[in-house]
Design a protein around this motif. Sequence first.
Motif, PDB file in Angstrom:
ATOM      1  N   GLY A   2       0.812  -1.217   0.000  1.00  0.00           N
ATOM      2  CA  GLY A   2       0.000   0.000   0.000  1.00  0.00           C
ATOM      3  C   GLY A   2       0.841   1.261   0.000  1.00  0.00           C
ATOM      4  N   SER A   3       1.932   1.258   0.787  1.00  0.00           N
ATOM      5  CA  SER A   3       2.790   2.442   0.852  1.00  0.00           C
ATOM      6  C   SER A   3       3.548   2.651  -0.460  1.00  0.00           C
ATOM      7  N   ALA A   4       3.919   1.552  -1.128  1.00  0.00           N
ATOM      8  CA  ALA A   4       4.589   1.693  -2.430  1.00  0.00           C
ATOM      9  C   ALA A   4       3.657   2.351  -3.438  1.00  0.00           C
ATOM     10  N   LEU A   5       2.414   1.890  -3.492  1.00  0.00           N
ATOM     11  CA  LEU A   5       1.439   2.510  -4.393  1.00  0.00           C
ATOM     12  C   LEU A   5       1.179   3.958  -3.999  1.00  0.00           C
ATOM     13  N   ALA A   6       1.017   4.210  -2.703  1.00  0.00           N
ATOM     14  CA  ALA A   6       0.761   5.574  -2.234  1.00  0.00           C
ATOM     15  C   ALA A   6       1.917   6.502  -2.569  1.00  0.00           C
ATOM     16  N   LEU A   7       3.157   6.011  -2.452  1.00  0.00           N
ATOM     17  CA  LEU A   7       4.326   6.840  -2.749  1.00  0.00           C
ATOM     18  C   LEU A   7       4.366   7.229  -4.224  1.00  0.00           C
ATOM     19  N   VAL A   8       4.107   6.267  -5.095  1.00  0.00           N
ATOM     20  CA  VAL A   8       4.107   6.555  -6.539  1.00  0.00           C
ATOM     21  C   VAL A   8       3.035   7.584  -6.869  1.00  0.00           C
ATOM     22  N   GLY A  53      -3.782   2.495  -0.881  1.00  0.00           N
ATOM     23  CA  GLY A  53      -2.834   3.305  -1.643  1.00  0.00           C
ATOM     24  C   GLY A  53      -3.457   4.572  -2.197  1.00  0.00           C
ATOM     25  N   LEU A  54      -4.670   4.455  -2.738  1.00  0.00           N
ATOM     26  CA  LEU A  54      -5.337   5.637  -3.301  1.00  0.00           C
ATOM     27  C   LEU A  54      -5.658   6.664  -2.225  1.00  0.00           C
ATOM     28  N   ASN A  55      -6.103   6.196  -1.078  1.00  0.00           N
ATOM     29  CA  ASN A  55      -6.464   7.118  -0.004  1.00  0.00           C
ATOM     30  C   ASN A  55      -5.246   7.812   0.587  1.00  0.00           C
ATOM     31  N   VAL A  56      -4.243   7.043   0.979  1.00  0.00           N
ATOM     32  CA  VAL A  56      -3.046   7.638   1.588  1.00  0.00           C
ATOM     33  C   VAL A  56      -2.244   8.420   0.557  1.00  0.00           C
ATOM     34  N   GLY A  57      -2.260   7.974  -0.707  1.00  0.00           N
ATOM     35  CA  GLY A  57      -1.560   8.708  -1.758  1.00  0.00           C
ATOM     36  C   GLY A  57      -2.093  10.114  -1.943  1.00  0.00           C
ATOM     37  N   ALA A  58      -3.401  10.298  -1.708  1.00  0.00           N
ATOM     38  CA  ALA A  58      -3.983  11.637  -1.825  1.00  0.00           C
ATOM     39  C   ALA A  58      -3.424  12.576  -0.765  1.00  0.00           C
ATOM     40  N   TYR A  59      -3.279  12.075   0.457  1.00  0.00           N
ATOM     41  CA  TYR A  59      -2.660  12.885   1.508  1.00  0.00           C
ATOM     42  C   TYR A  59      -1.179  13.124   1.194  1.00  0.00           C
ATOM     43  N   GLY A  60      -0.517  12.074   0.692  1.00  0.00           N
ATOM     44  CA  GLY A  60       0.890  12.214   0.351  1.00  0.00           C
ATOM     45  C   GLY A  60       1.137  13.208  -0.764  1.00  0.00           C
ATOM     46  N   ALA A  61       0.203  13.304  -1.703  1.00  0.00           N
ATOM     47  CA  ALA A  61       0.357  14.253  -2.804  1.00  0.00           C
ATOM     48  C   ALA A  61       0.414  15.688  -2.292  1.00  0.00           C
TER      49      ALA A  61
END
Length: 234
Positions: A25-31, A92-100
């Motif tokens: 999940g973190s790999a997807l979120a990071l990308v 990944g989609l949820n945490v990636g939004a915060y990461g963006a």
Amino acid sequence: MGEVLDSYQLLLRGALITVQLTLYGSALALVLAIIFGLAGTSRSRAVRTLNRVYVEFFRGTATLVLMFWFFYALPLIGFRFTPMFAAVLALGLNVGAYGAEVVRGSVNAVPRTQYEATVALNFTPWQRMRRVLLPQAVALMLPPFGNLLIELMKGSAIVSLITIGDLTFRAKQIQSSTGETLWTYVAILLIYFVIAQLLQLFVRYAERRVDRMLGRRPSGKQPVGTLAGAGVKG
């Protein structure tokens, strides 16, 4: 409590699934965070709009609802995902939004003089980002990224609702078979805590490495001349 300890193999298998979910999940979120975060710094209005649509939609949507949608709703229109894939995609989609937003804010926080220096050196936009802006922004990203990583790990507990045998799922199995509610959940509480601390240690190690690369952290050794000079002044 003895019955819970006797079920340690189930807990270990569940912990392994939790760690796998966290890594995937973190790999997807990071990308996603890097792609859409950099899109948020673009001069193109259309690209910035793409960033806002992704961030606002997935940041405003519950991870549990996303996971149920991927696992239960999409099969009704012909798209079937495995439980692991649906869980990783939702997390990944949820945490990636915060990461963006973390990436966008970190890049914009790099001093303007750094950008002006790259322009004076006639760097291309890609060279500016890769050689100057992004390395400095990474140092600002790591602490909030560490928080998001731990939040993703803790959020993975909901995947037991789609039959994934994670730590929470195994705890429910042990609790139902032994009747030991208190000690079962004490055990998984401690395991989640240990995993979180290990993740935090990894992030702090990465922070130190980046700081050294940027010359922001002393090596721990001072030149002899500096020490002698300090003695003379004293």
